[in-house]
Write a protein that holds these residues in place. Structure first.
Motif, PDB file in Angstrom:
ATOM      1  N   THR A 153       3.701   8.075  14.831  1.00  0.00           N
ATOM      2  CA  THR A 153       4.502   7.172  14.014  1.00  0.00           C
ATOM      3  C   THR A 153       3.616   6.485  12.990  1.00  0.00           C
ATOM      4  O   THR A 153       2.431   6.243  13.224  1.00  0.00           O
ATOM      5  N   ARG A 154       4.203   6.188  11.878  1.00  0.00           N
ATOM      6  CA  ARG A 154       3.573   5.361  10.829  1.00  0.00           C
ATOM      7  C   ARG A 154       4.639   4.343  10.444  1.00  0.00           C
ATOM      8  O   ARG A 154       5.495   4.596   9.610  1.00  0.00           O
ATOM      9  N   VAL A 155       4.605   3.200  11.129  1.00  0.00           N
ATOM     10  CA  VAL A 155       5.586   2.150  10.912  1.00  0.00           C
ATOM     11  C   VAL A 155       4.832   0.834  10.851  1.00  0.00           C
ATOM     12  O   VAL A 155       3.909   0.615  11.619  1.00  0.00           O
ATOM     13  N   GLY A 156       5.229  -0.047   9.948  1.00  0.00           N
ATOM     14  CA  GLY A 156       4.587  -1.347   9.848  1.00  0.00           C
ATOM     15  C   GLY A 156       3.574  -1.356   8.734  1.00  0.00           C
ATOM     16  O   GLY A 156       3.322  -0.342   8.076  1.00  0.00           O
ATOM     17  N   ALA A 157       3.007  -2.526   8.513  1.00  0.00           N
ATOM     18  CA  ALA A 157       2.018  -2.667   7.458  1.00  0.00           C
ATOM     19  C   ALA A 157       0.981  -3.691   7.884  1.00  0.00           C
ATOM     20  O   ALA A 157       1.323  -4.787   8.298  1.00  0.00           O
ATOM     21  N   SER A 158      -0.269  -3.300   7.810  1.00  0.00           N
ATOM     22  CA  SER A 158      -1.347  -4.256   8.077  1.00  0.00           C
ATOM     23  C   SER A 158      -2.612  -3.729   7.440  1.00  0.00           C
ATOM     24  O   SER A 158      -2.846  -2.528   7.386  1.00  0.00           O
ATOM     25  N   ASP A 159      -3.419  -4.675   6.963  1.00  0.00           N
ATOM     26  CA  ASP A 159      -4.700  -4.250   6.417  1.00  0.00           C
ATOM     27  C   ASP A 159      -5.789  -4.494   7.457  1.00  0.00           C
ATOM     28  O   ASP A 159      -5.544  -5.047   8.513  1.00  0.00           O
ATOM     29  N   ASP A 160      -6.953  -4.006   7.153  1.00  0.00           N
ATOM     30  CA  ASP A 160      -8.098  -4.140   8.053  1.00  0.00           C
ATOM     31  C   ASP A 160      -9.212  -4.816   7.258  1.00  0.00           C
ATOM     32  O   ASP A 160     -10.114  -4.161   6.742  1.00  0.00           O
ATOM     33  N   LEU A 161      -9.092  -6.139   7.130  1.00  0.00           N
ATOM     34  CA  LEU A 161     -10.020  -6.894   6.292  1.00  0.00           C
ATOM     35  C   LEU A 161     -11.464  -6.788   6.760  1.00  0.00           C
ATOM     36  O   LEU A 161     -12.383  -6.742   5.948  1.00  0.00           O
ATOM     37  N   SER A 216       6.388  18.468  17.120  1.00  0.00           N
ATOM     38  CA  SER A 216       6.211  17.022  17.002  1.00  0.00           C
ATOM     39  C   SER A 216       7.486  16.348  16.491  1.00  0.00           C
ATOM     40  O   SER A 216       8.285  16.950  15.788  1.00  0.00           O
ATOM     41  N   LEU A 217       7.628  15.082  16.832  1.00  0.00           N
ATOM     42  CA  LEU A 217       8.630  14.200  16.236  1.00  0.00           C
ATOM     43  C   LEU A 217       7.844  13.164  15.451  1.00  0.00           C
ATOM     44  O   LEU A 217       7.073  12.386  16.028  1.00  0.00           O
ATOM     45  N   LEU A 218       8.024  13.159  14.138  1.00  0.00           N
ATOM     46  CA  LEU A 218       7.303  12.236  13.268  1.00  0.00           C
ATOM     47  C   LEU A 218       8.247  11.130  12.810  1.00  0.00           C
ATOM     48  O   LEU A 218       9.377  11.406  12.399  1.00  0.00           O
ATOM     49  N   ILE A 219       7.782   9.899  12.869  1.00  0.00           N
ATOM     50  CA  ILE A 219       8.546   8.762  12.364  1.00  0.00           C
ATOM     51  C   ILE A 219       7.667   8.092  11.317  1.00  0.00           C
ATOM     52  O   ILE A 219       6.626   7.509  11.643  1.00  0.00           O
ATOM     53  N   LEU A 220       8.084   8.220  10.065  1.00  0.00           N
ATOM     54  CA  LEU A 220       7.282   7.732   8.938  1.00  0.00           C
ATOM     55  C   LEU A 220       8.116   6.739   8.134  1.00  0.00           C
ATOM     56  O   LEU A 220       9.209   7.059   7.670  1.00  0.00           O
TER      57      LEU A 220
END
Length: 176
Positions: A1-9, A34-38
């Motif tokens: 999965t690729r869900v959400g947003a965050s940086d890595d300061l 595969s089951l992909l959730i983007l």
């Protein structure tokens, strides 16, 4: 999965870089089983760059991987892929609109969304009315191709005389 947003300061990685790293990892390891959730692939960069990346990822998932994929996006241009790629089917959230107000009906319906509703969501979130009204005016100008507003994309450039790098704002909005 690729869900959400965050940086890595701590590592100096922007939200967009984190997202692209996760997408790369998903695409390298996914198979046809595969089951992909983007979610919102391509946000955090210029509109055309983001759209191009999202489009290409979606093509790769359906054509090369042949993986079942849930792909959430606000890029309306991607809805046309339903007619171009086997297996792509558009769905959207049903919305009821009354004047300037909207209600999300929490129902998934066949077909692409007719609008983004970003300004309306900002209003629901409590953004001040003065900003909402100005945003509506700017949006109408952008959608109508009004010559009073233009979007420019400027790139980092090397100053030939000094050899130093100069940079200008990417994706600037100019009022002319």
């Amino acid at each position: 999965t690729r869900v959400g947003a965050s940086d890595d300061l701590s590592s100096g990685r922007s939200t967009f870089m984190v997202e692209m790293s996760e997408v790369a990892d998903i695409l390298k390891n996914a198979t046809g089983r595969s089951l992909l959730i983007l979610d919102e692939i391509g946000r955090g960069t210029s509109t055309y760059d983001g759209l191009s990346i999202a489009w290409s990822v979606l093509e790769y998932c359906t054509s090369k991987l042949k993986a079942k994929t849930l792909f959430a996006t606000h890029y309306h241009e991607l809805t046309q892929l339903e007619d171009k790629l086997d297996g792509v089917i558009n769905y959207s959230i049903a919305v009821k609109k009354r004047g300037d107000d909207i209600i999300f009906l929490r129902k998934i319906v066949r077909g692409g969304a007719d609008e983004s509703y970003g300004v309306e969501v900002a209003k629901i979130a409590g953004v001040p009315d003065v900003i909402i009204e100005r945003a509506k005016k700017i949006l109408r100008s952008l959608e109508s191709g009004d010559e009073g507003i233009k979007i420019t994309g400027r790139k980092v450039k090397k100053e030939e005389d000094t050899g130093q790098l100069g940079f200008e704002t990417m994706g600037a909005l100019e009022l002319v």
